[in-house]
Design a protein around this motif. Structure first.
Motif, PDB file in Angstrom:
ATOM      1  N   LYS A 195       5.481  -5.614   7.244  1.00 10.31           N
ATOM      2  CA  LYS A 195       5.778  -4.372   6.539  1.00 10.31           C
ATOM      3  C   LYS A 195       5.660  -3.236   7.538  1.00 10.31           C
ATOM      4  CE  LYS A 195       3.883  -6.103   2.169  1.00 10.31           C
ATOM      5  NZ  LYS A 195       2.870  -5.889   1.107  1.00 10.31           N
ATOM      6  N   TYR A 196       6.554  -2.269   7.433  1.00 16.53           N
ATOM      7  CA  TYR A 196       6.621  -1.215   8.445  1.00 16.53           C
ATOM      8  C   TYR A 196       5.326  -0.424   8.556  1.00 16.53           C
ATOM      9  CZ  TYR A 196       7.063   2.426   4.871  1.00 16.53           C
ATOM     10  OH  TYR A 196       6.820   3.280   3.835  1.00 16.53           O
ATOM     11  N   ASN A 197       4.534  -0.382   7.477  1.00 16.01           N
ATOM     12  CA  ASN A 197       3.308   0.424   7.490  1.00 16.01           C
ATOM     13  C   ASN A 197       2.044  -0.418   7.568  1.00 16.01           C
ATOM     14  OD1 ASN A 197       3.573  -0.629   4.918  1.00 16.01           O
ATOM     15  ND2 ASN A 197       2.940   1.241   3.864  1.00 16.01           N
ATOM     16  N   ASP A 198       2.176  -1.728   7.771  1.00 12.09           N
ATOM     17  CA  ASP A 198       1.015  -2.621   7.914  1.00 12.09           C
ATOM     18  C   ASP A 198       0.912  -2.997   9.385  1.00 12.09           C
ATOM     19  OD1 ASP A 198      -1.077  -4.328   7.582  1.00 12.09           O
ATOM     20  OD2 ASP A 198      -0.012  -5.775   6.318  1.00 12.09           O
ATOM     21  N   LEU A 199       0.095  -2.242  10.126  1.00 13.98           N
ATOM     22  CA  LEU A 199       0.108  -2.300  11.577  1.00 13.98           C
ATOM     23  C   LEU A 199      -1.052  -3.116  12.134  1.00 13.98           C
ATOM     24  CD1 LEU A 199       0.915   1.461  12.345  1.00 13.98           C
ATOM     25  CD2 LEU A 199       2.523  -0.434  11.999  1.00 13.98           C
ATOM     26  N   VAL A 200      -0.832  -3.626  13.340  1.00  6.87           N
ATOM     27  CA  VAL A 200      -1.877  -4.291  14.102  1.00  6.87           C
ATOM     28  C   VAL A 200      -1.684  -3.908  15.564  1.00  6.87           C
ATOM     29  CG1 VAL A 200      -0.529  -6.415  14.421  1.00  6.87           C
ATOM     30  CG2 VAL A 200      -3.032  -6.499  14.574  1.00  6.87           C
ATOM     31  N   THR A 201      -2.775  -3.811  16.301  1.00  7.45           N
ATOM     32  CA  THR A 201      -2.716  -3.477  17.718  1.00  7.45           C
ATOM     33  C   THR A 201      -3.443  -4.553  18.523  1.00  7.45           C
ATOM     34  OG1 THR A 201      -4.814  -2.265  17.882  1.00  7.45           O
ATOM     35  CG2 THR A 201      -2.889  -1.050  17.055  1.00  7.45           C
ATOM     36  N   SER A 232      -0.987   1.416  -0.273  1.00  8.25           N
ATOM     37  CA  SER A 232       0.314   1.689   0.337  1.00  8.25           C
ATOM     38  C   SER A 232       1.068   0.436   0.762  1.00  8.25           C
ATOM     39  CB  SER A 232       0.139   2.612   1.545  1.00  8.25           C
ATOM     40  OG  SER A 232      -0.757   2.052   2.490  1.00  8.25           O
ATOM     41  N   TYR A 233       0.365  -0.686   0.940  1.00  5.56           N
ATOM     42  CA  TYR A 233       1.051  -1.935   1.299  1.00  5.56           C
ATOM     43  C   TYR A 233       1.718  -2.580   0.087  1.00  5.56           C
ATOM     44  CZ  TYR A 233      -2.105  -1.644   5.357  1.00  5.56           C
ATOM     45  OH  TYR A 233      -2.808  -1.237   6.458  1.00  5.56           O
ATOM     46  N   TYR A 234       1.346  -2.120  -1.103  1.00  5.89           N
ATOM     47  CA  TYR A 234       1.809  -2.751  -2.346  1.00  5.89           C
ATOM     48  C   TYR A 234       2.593  -1.715  -3.140  1.00  5.89           C
ATOM     49  CZ  TYR A 234      -1.983  -5.668  -0.669  1.00  5.89           C
ATOM     50  OH  TYR A 234      -2.813  -6.430   0.139  1.00  5.89           O
ATOM     51  N   ARG A 235       3.874  -1.637  -2.857  1.00  6.86           N
ATOM     52  CA  ARG A 235       4.686  -0.550  -3.408  1.00  6.86           C
ATOM     53  C   ARG A 235       4.701  -0.545  -4.926  1.00  6.86           C
ATOM     54  NH1 ARG A 235       4.846   2.728   0.646  1.00  6.86           N
ATOM     55  NH2 ARG A 235       6.638   3.820  -0.237  1.00  6.86           N
ATOM     56  N   GLU A 236       4.544  -1.723  -5.529  1.00  5.10           N
ATOM     57  CA  GLU A 236       4.569  -1.811  -6.982  1.00  5.10           C
ATOM     58  C   GLU A 236       3.351  -1.148  -7.634  1.00  5.10           C
ATOM     59  OE1 GLU A 236       2.360  -5.513  -5.581  1.00  5.10           O
ATOM     60  OE2 GLU A 236       3.994  -4.228  -4.885  1.00  5.10           O
TER      61      GLU A 236
END
Length: 257
Positions: free
Chosen positions: A36-42, A159-163
């Motif tokens: 998902k575009y907003n679920d980030l990892v570095t 925010s990861y769960y749009r529903e």
């Protein structure tokens, strides 16, 4: 005595990992998304989890390990386990927003017995041991005893769960009518520390993973507060659920209208 020693050793390794966060080269953080575009990892999330996994299992070799990154998702239902979020608030970390924490919980048969959350930017180390209370930098903490009209509501927008976003903001609108003000930090673990320390009166989010709330839930309850699902049912450490954490004088009945 064993738990005290383990708690001290967890704090030591977590503090070391906090230094890695403070020294991070944000221009070369190796940012990726996890589908998902907003679920980030570095690369720092991964590196810190690797350190925690190795060092924590050195401390308790019999333990299972449940971490956010790299699909290290062992069952915590039986025996001892560590539940870890190497950087809670990764988007904040990517943006150098300086509101991210390291969260480590130890469980026994699915029940949280120790919790450690460290904010390296403020050098605040939150700890809790079941039945022994909660502290920040060794000083006992307690949840707020203010009613909500005198308090602040913290929230996560799922925010990861749009529903769930529409329902999140419907509940937030109800909170706006009840509280003095509202805040969003971008780190559920940090929000739970904030509730435990009595700096805000209530926090909610409609879906969180165990690594987001395991340590923080113990902090809040050991600081005298209450943690349930938003509908008032008990939380489940081994699976995703909603979270509602509050101080002693908060009436949350309006959340279930």
């Amino acid at each position: 005595m064993e738990k005290i020693m383990i708690l001290s050793e967890i704090q030591e390794v977590v503090r070391e990992c906090g230094q890695l966060m403070l020294r991070a080269d944000h221009a070369h953080a190796g940012v990726e998304n996890k589908g998902k575009y907003n679920d980030l990892v570095t690369r720092y999330d991964k590196a810190i989890q690797d350190i925690l996994q190795k060092r924590l299992l050195d401390i308790a070799p019999d333990a299972h390990f449940l971490g956010e990154e790299e699909n290290v998702h062992e069952s915590i239902a039986k025996g001892r386990a560590f539940v870890v979020d190497p950087i809670d608030g990764t988007t904040n970390f990517v943006k150098d927003y300086k509101c991210s924490v390291i969260s480590v919980a130890m469980t026994m048969d699915g029940e949280v017995t120790l919790g450690v959350i460290y904010n390296p930017y403020l050098d605040e180390m939150y700890t809790a041991q079941k039945g022994k209370g909660a502290s920040c930098n060794g000083i006992p903490i307690h949840v707020s005893d203010h009613v909500l009209h005198e308090g602040i509501v913290l929230y996560g927008s799922a925010s990861y769960y749009r529903e769930l976003i529409d329902e999140s903001f419907r509940l937030l609108r109800l909170c706006a009518d009840e509280a003095m003000d509202i805040r969003r930090s971008g780190s559920a673990a940090w929000d739970l520390c904030t509730i435990a320390a009595g700096r805000a009166e209530m926090f909610f989010e409609l879906r969180l993973q165990p690594w987001d709330f395991a340590a923080g839930s113990l902090l809040v309850t050991e600081a005298g507060g209450t943690v349930t699902c938003v509908d008032g049912s008990p939380i489940a450490i081994g699976k995703p659920c909603s979270i509602l954490a509050k101080g002693t004088q908060v009436d949350d009945a309006f959340m279930r209208k």
